[in-house]
Scaffold this motif. Structure first.
Motif, PDB file in Angstrom:
ATOM      1  N   UNK A   1       1.126  -1.165  -0.209  1.00 36.94           N
ATOM      2  CA  UNK A   1       0.429   0.255   0.454  1.00 36.94           C
ATOM      3  C   UNK A   1       0.633   1.324  -0.674  1.00 36.94           C
ATOM      4  N   UNK A   2       0.486   1.888  -1.248  1.00 37.19           N
ATOM      5  CA  UNK A   2       1.309   3.426  -1.007  1.00 37.19           C
ATOM      6  C   UNK A   2       0.919   4.144  -0.607  1.00 37.19           C
ATOM      7  N   UNK A   3       1.097   5.548   0.132  1.00 34.79           N
ATOM      8  CA  UNK A   3       0.740   6.954   0.009  1.00 34.79           C
ATOM      9  C   UNK A   3       1.519   7.953  -0.105  1.00 34.79           C
ATOM     10  N   UNK A   4       0.869   8.861  -0.330  1.00 34.46           N
ATOM     11  CA  UNK A   4       1.479   9.559  -0.115  1.00 34.46           C
ATOM     12  C   UNK A   4       0.760  11.303  -0.082  1.00 34.46           C
TER      13      UNK A   4
ATOM     14  N   UNK B   1      -1.725  17.394  -4.196  1.00 32.25           N
ATOM     15  CA  UNK B   1      -1.965  15.975  -4.873  1.00 32.25           C
ATOM     16  C   UNK B   1      -1.899  14.998  -4.075  1.00 32.25           C
ATOM     17  N   UNK B   2      -3.108  14.251  -2.624  1.00 28.79           N
ATOM     18  CA  UNK B   2      -2.975  13.088  -2.103  1.00 28.79           C
ATOM     19  C   UNK B   2      -3.380  11.873  -3.250  1.00 28.79           C
ATOM     20  N   UNK B   3      -2.344  11.053  -2.515  1.00 31.09           N
ATOM     21  CA  UNK B   3      -2.410   9.416  -3.332  1.00 31.09           C
ATOM     22  C   UNK B   3      -2.358   7.978  -2.159  1.00 31.09           C
ATOM     23  N   UNK B   4      -2.861   7.198  -2.891  1.00 29.61           N
ATOM     24  CA  UNK B   4      -2.833   6.170  -2.408  1.00 29.61           C
ATOM     25  C   UNK B   4      -2.896   4.965  -3.422  1.00 29.61           C
ATOM     26  N   UNK B   5      -1.672   4.049  -3.029  1.00 29.86           N
ATOM     27  CA  UNK B   5      -2.138   3.060  -5.056  1.00 29.86           C
ATOM     28  C   UNK B   5      -1.756   1.815  -3.873  1.00 29.86           C
TER      29      UNK B   5
END
Lengths: 344, 220
Positions: B4-7, B12-16
């Motif tokens: 799980x990647x969180x920025x 911008x907020x990103x989850x992948x």
């Protein structure tokens, strides 16, 4: 129902576990005094960093003290309204992670509701509605009529500074360190409360409002005019003025509204002479006074968990999209106790 | 291994979610977004039909970037990892920015504003960028003088604060990004070593600017 409560609204990182709104299973509070002491006040950016660093340890300690694991939790409550925004967001983020990872309800709380409910925890039957709550701390001074769960009537508030804030300012002026409340109280114990005749603004006005800025200015000017002034006498006289203001207005409100049960809440409720003075007045009038245990007067996670139980039963949980707000209306009736511009 | 990647470092907020470096799904949102990161994660996991219990590793950007955003993102990641008892890898936003970049003509400088006229920077060798050669925080003027003396450098800026001061650079030697490339985050995360649980519990954003907070100290 086991609820984990989290509060990071100011400079204390705290978490606690409470069973069904009454039984405190744990209450862990990590203060940041050391990180802020040299600034003489709280630095929000430093507070946020300290919260982020400590929050996992504090949550783990709260669970360990309660002898439970994450899997035993039924819900997580967090202060997301009222406080320093940079601090609130850390607790909110932590609580959302617990809710998401454990698949349990999230309960977003107004920080002040935690203070108010700290009087009800463990003794709801002793303190039925309605009652008067004087909630007084570094960020607020309010007189609220608590009529039901999360329903309040605003009966009195401060026009300017909060009482706790003035304690901090005096302590900073006298070089007593931070936080100011305990330092001023300690020194005041050695002083003469009649040594200085400090003003008691609005005390004779037939309203229920407080004002502390005039008192603050008078005390600071007294210290600046006479650097050799006896600090203990200054503190004692100042503290007496604050107590006179708080007790006089509180009793006046109680009489006017026929409220015979008075609860004290917030960090300033730790002040011993204030407790004694209010208790004395209550006894004289055959009123009952309620004060939370000391560790429930400070900002703490257990009070959020306790209040969270009642509010969850009242209105259910919140979505993961709730956001922190530095100022927000209080309770189901949306009580506003600050200038309107603060809520925008 | 499911990652799980969180920025939350920028606007911008990103989850992948990625599996062994392959992107399975991504959610990104713009505009006062960091507080939405948990909802993004929930929606993303539903979209890729993956329960949170299946996540083996969490990668999170720890800076440089938005003070508040990073506090939210790092707290989100560390408490998720604490509950799920899974490891965390920390990712530099500048590494993620540069990881998908290839500049053969000279060194690459990744920069990002740090407030009060200072800049965060990381320097990378010619060719494949990771790992970086050095990183730090410095006065932007000194950094500008240094990178302008470099031979055919590439400057990648996270944001677009310093472009006017770098006008001497040919356009081909400068680029700015408002959001981190998810592929860059995946590559940077794969290059990082997982933290132990004790390190996860103590994790804080890497602002590279603790002294600035104290210089700017405004008490309440």
């Amino acid at each position: 129902m086991l609820i984990l409560g989290i509060d990071t609204s100011c400079d204390d990182t705290s978490a606690g576990v409470v069973d069904s709104g009454h039984t405190v299973r744990s209450n862990v509070i990590a203060s940041q005094y050391a990180a802020h002491a040299r600034f003489g006040g709280i630095v929000p950016m430093i507070a946020a960093r300290e919260h982020t660093q400590r929050i996992s340890y504090i949550i783990q300690s709260a669970l360990d003290d309660a002898q439970i694991g994450f899997g035993d939790l039924d819900a997580v409550a967090v202060a997301h309204h009222q406080g320093l925004l940079l601090s609130l967001v850390v607790g909110v983020s932590a609580a959302k992670s617990v809710a998401l990872a454990c698949d349990i309800p999230l309960i977003g709380m107004h920080h002040l509701e935690g203070h108010i409910y700290s009087n009800l925890m463990g003794r709801q039957h002793e303190l039925p509605f309605p009652f008067l709550c004087l909630t007084v701390a570094g960020g607020h001074t309010l007189l609220l009529k608590v009529t039901a769960h999360s329903r309040y009537e605003l009966l009195g508030f401060t026009r300017d500074d909060a009482a706790g804030e003035v304690f901090d300012k005096l302590a900073r002026t006298l070089g007593l360190g931070f936080p100011g409340g305990p330092a001023v109280e300690k020194l005041a114990a050695e002083g003469n409360p009649q040594a200085y005749e400090f003003p008691r603004p609005l005390i004779n006005q037939p309203n229920f409002e407080f004002s502390f800025s005039g008192l603050k200015t008078a005390v600071i000017q007294a210290v600046e005019r006479d650097p050799q002034a006896n600090a203990a006498d200054v503190c004692a006289s100042f503290q007496q003025a604050v107590i006179d203001l708080l007790v006089t207005k509180t009793i006046r409100v109680a009489k006017a509204h026929g409220l015979t049960r008075i609860a004290l809440a917030g960090g300033v409720a730790l002040n011993g002479p204030l407790r004694v003075a209010l208790q004395r007045e209550c006894e004289a009038l055959n009123y009952r006074m309620f004060v939370p245990p000391r560790d429930l007067c400070m900002d703490n996670g257990a009070m959020m968990a306790g209040a969270g139980y009642f509010l969850y039963r009242l209105r259910g949980g919140d979505p993961l999209t709730i956001e922190a707000r530095a100022n927000a209306p209080l309770g189901q009736l949306g009580i506003r106790y600050r200038p309107e511009s603060k809520y925008n | 291994m499911l990652q799980l990647l969180i920025d939350t470092s920028g606007p911008y907020t990103m989850a992948a979610v990625a599996d062994e470096g392959k992107l399975l799904g991504e959610c990104t949102v713009q505009g006062r977004p960091a507080a939405r990161v948990h909802e993004l994660i929930r929606l993303l996991l539903m979209a890729v039909k993956t329960p949170i219990e299946a996540i083996d590793l969490i990668a999170v950007t720890v800076g440089p970037g938005s003070w508040t955003g990073l506090n939210i993102g790092v707290t989100a990641a560390k408490v998720l990892a604490q509950v799920r008892k899974c490891p965390v890898v920390t990712v530099s936003a500048l590494d993620a920015l540069v990881a998908v970049h290839h500049w053969d003509r000279g060194q690459t400088w990744a920069i990002c504003k740090a407030g009060r006229g200072k800049a965060n920077y990381s320097l990378y060798a010619r060719g494949p960028a990771l790992p970086g050669l050095e990183s730090g925080i410095t006065e932007f003027g000194a950094l500008r003088d240094r990178l302008l003396q470099d031979v055919d450098p590439m400057v990648l800026e996270y944001g677009q604060t310093f472009r006017p001061d770098l006008s001497r650079l040919p356009a081909v030697n400068y680029a700015c990004r408002e959001r981190l490339p998810v592929e860059g985050m995946i590559l940077a995360a794969r290059a990082a070593a997982p933290l132990h649980l004790e390190e996860v519990l103590a994790l804080t954003p890497d602002y590279l600017q603790p002294a600035l907070a104290e210089q700017d100290a405004q008490t309440v």
